[in-house]
Design a protein around this motif. Structure first.
Motif, mmCIF file in Angstrom:
data_model
loop_
_atom_site.group_PDB
_atom_site.id
_atom_site.type_symbol
_atom_site.label_atom_id
_atom_site.label_comp_id
_atom_site.label_asym_id
_atom_site.label_seq_id
_atom_site.Cartn_x
_atom_site.Cartn_y
_atom_site.Cartn_z
ATOM 1 N N ILE A 29 21.681 45.008 68.702
ATOM 2 C CA ILE A 29 22.436 45.972 69.522
ATOM 3 C C ILE A 29 23.749 45.341 69.983
ATOM 4 O O ILE A 29 23.787 44.192 70.391
ATOM 5 C CB ILE A 29 21.679 46.521 70.766
ATOM 6 N N GLY A 30 24.806 46.132 69.859
ATOM 7 C CA GLY A 30 26.097 45.702 70.384
ATOM 8 C C GLY A 30 26.208 46.315 71.776
ATOM 9 O O GLY A 30 25.497 45.949 72.711
ATOM 10 N N GLY A 31 27.071 47.302 71.904
ATOM 11 C CA GLY A 31 27.157 48.028 73.180
ATOM 12 C C GLY A 31 26.043 49.057 73.299
ATOM 13 O O GLY A 31 25.773 49.585 74.382
ATOM 14 N N GLY A 32 25.431 49.393 72.192
ATOM 15 C CA GLY A 32 24.342 50.383 72.189
ATOM 16 C C GLY A 32 24.836 51.816 72.295
ATOM 17 O O GLY A 32 24.058 52.758 72.302
ATOM 18 N N ALA A 33 26.154 52.008 72.334
ATOM 19 C CA ALA A 33 26.706 53.353 72.573
ATOM 20 C C ALA A 33 26.442 54.295 71.407
ATOM 21 O O ALA A 33 26.109 55.460 71.606
ATOM 22 C CB ALA A 33 28.198 53.268 72.848
ATOM 23 N N PHE A 34 26.585 53.789 70.196
ATOM 24 C CA PHE A 34 26.356 54.661 69.054
ATOM 25 C C PHE A 34 24.877 54.760 68.746
ATOM 26 O O PHE A 34 24.382 55.836 68.409
ATOM 27 C CB PHE A 34 27.149 54.180 67.830
ATOM 28 N N LEU A 35 24.186 53.641 68.892
ATOM 29 C CA LEU A 35 22.734 53.646 68.638
ATOM 30 C C LEU A 35 22.055 54.707 69.489
ATOM 31 O O LEU A 35 21.180 55.430 69.030
ATOM 32 C CB LEU A 35 22.140 52.278 68.992
ATOM 33 N N ARG A 36 22.475 54.808 70.752
ATOM 34 C CA ARG A 36 21.745 55.710 71.648
ATOM 35 C C ARG A 36 22.021 57.193 71.379
ATOM 36 O O ARG A 36 21.351 58.058 71.910
ATOM 37 C CB ARG A 36 21.970 55.335 73.113
#
Ligand SMILES: Cc1cc2nc3c(=O)[nH]c(=O)nc-3n(C[C@H](O)[C@H](O)[C@H](O)COP(=O)(O)OP(=O)(O)OC[C@H]3O[C@@H](n4cnc5c(N)ncnc54)[C@H](O)[C@@H]3O)c2cc1C
Length: 261
Positions: A29-36
């Protein structure tokens, strides 16, 4: 909605990579912004935040950007504002808002090779390399073509080979994805033209770049190079715009960018 079964703060890149390979549902996970935004079921989320990868360093020859540096860091970095006409900073400043840009990372952005990406287009016009934990160093151009599956992007390196640049993009509204974007970079007459959000991922317009390199930046030559770029690249249609509109607007953005370098 995503679901995460386990979470681990990696102690080293080696450990992070081992964890990544252990199970195909383990995910960096990086910032998790797109994953979420998605609905992925993650077995183990691997967090790189403890590995000191949130740097932007500069020396005489290059600027190195760690994978965990945020887009806001790109926007505010004096090294990036003072080099390449501030183009990298310019490419991110229209992305949603400061809160998002404080979260989203360079690693998550570049590794994912998103077609809609603004900073990838700017980086591609410059001489940029990616460092991958297993895949080693490759040019951004090559990485965009081939990717490097189940790897970790550790840093992005921009060579100081280009002295001036200009980034242009077109959006239906602020905060939306770009309909098309383009970046032109130049040093000693050598010019690189890139366009992205086609909506496919960014690509160099090789023939147009070759044509305009070393030529006088007259109105006629600029017009021809912009037309060549629009003709040699492929464009697609989606809910934001048709392929034909994108082609027309690509020509306009490349022309405007060439007029500024
Ligand atoms: C609502 C919204 C609007 C957006 N609009 C735009 C826009 O207009 N223009 C634009 O350019 N971008 C836009 N973005 C994208 C954003 O800029 C980031 O590119 C994106 O959020 C990914 O960054 P992240 O750090 O959140 O990555 P994550 O969501 O954490 O990860 C994304 C993917 O990258 C992988 N990953 C993360 N870090 C690494 C690493 N170091 N090595 C290997 N794999 C890694 C993850 O496993 C995952 O598959 C938008 C994002 C959101 C959420």
């Amino acid at each position: 909605m995503i679901s995460i079964r386990e979470y681990e703060l990696a102690e080293s890149l080696e450990q992070a990579h081992e964890m990544l390979l252990k199970n195909r549902f383990n995910t960096i996970i990086g910032g998790g912004a797109f994953l979420r935004l998605g609905s992925k079921r993650i077995n183990k989320a691997i967090d790189l935040s403890k590995l000191g990868l949130d740097y932007i360093e500069e020396d005489e020859h290059e600027i190195r950007i760690g994978a965990m540096a945020t887009l806001r860091q790109l926007e505010m970095s004096s090294a990036l504002l003072e080099n390449f006409s501030g183009t990298v900073a310019e490419s991110v400043k229209h992305i949603v808002g400061v809160q998002l840009r404080n979260i989203v990372t360079v690693g998550g952005t570049v590794y994912s090779r998103y077609g809609f990406s603004d900073p990838i287009t700017a980086l591609l016009a410059l001489e940029t390399y990616v460092d991958l934990y297993k895949g080693g160093r490759m040019s951004l151009d090559e990485f965009l073509e081939k990717g490097s599956p189940r790897d970790i992007l550790t840093q992005v390196v921009i060579k100081k080979s280009m002295e001036k640049a200009s980034f242009k993009m077109l959006r239906n509204s602020s905060g939306d994805y770009a309909i098309i974007n383009a970046c032109v970079a130049v040093k000693n007459g050598s010019i690189r033209i890139a366009a992205g959000a086609r909506p496919a991922r960014a690509k160099l317009a090789a023939a147009a770049s070759e044509f305009i390199s070393g030529r006088e930046l007259s109105e006629e030559n600029i017009e021809k190079a912009a037309q060549m770029a629009a003709e040699e690249l492929d464009f697609g249609s989606n809910m934001r715009a048709s392929a034909d509109y994108r082609r027309q607007m690509c020509r306009v953005l490349v022309k405007r960018a060439l007029m500024e370098v």
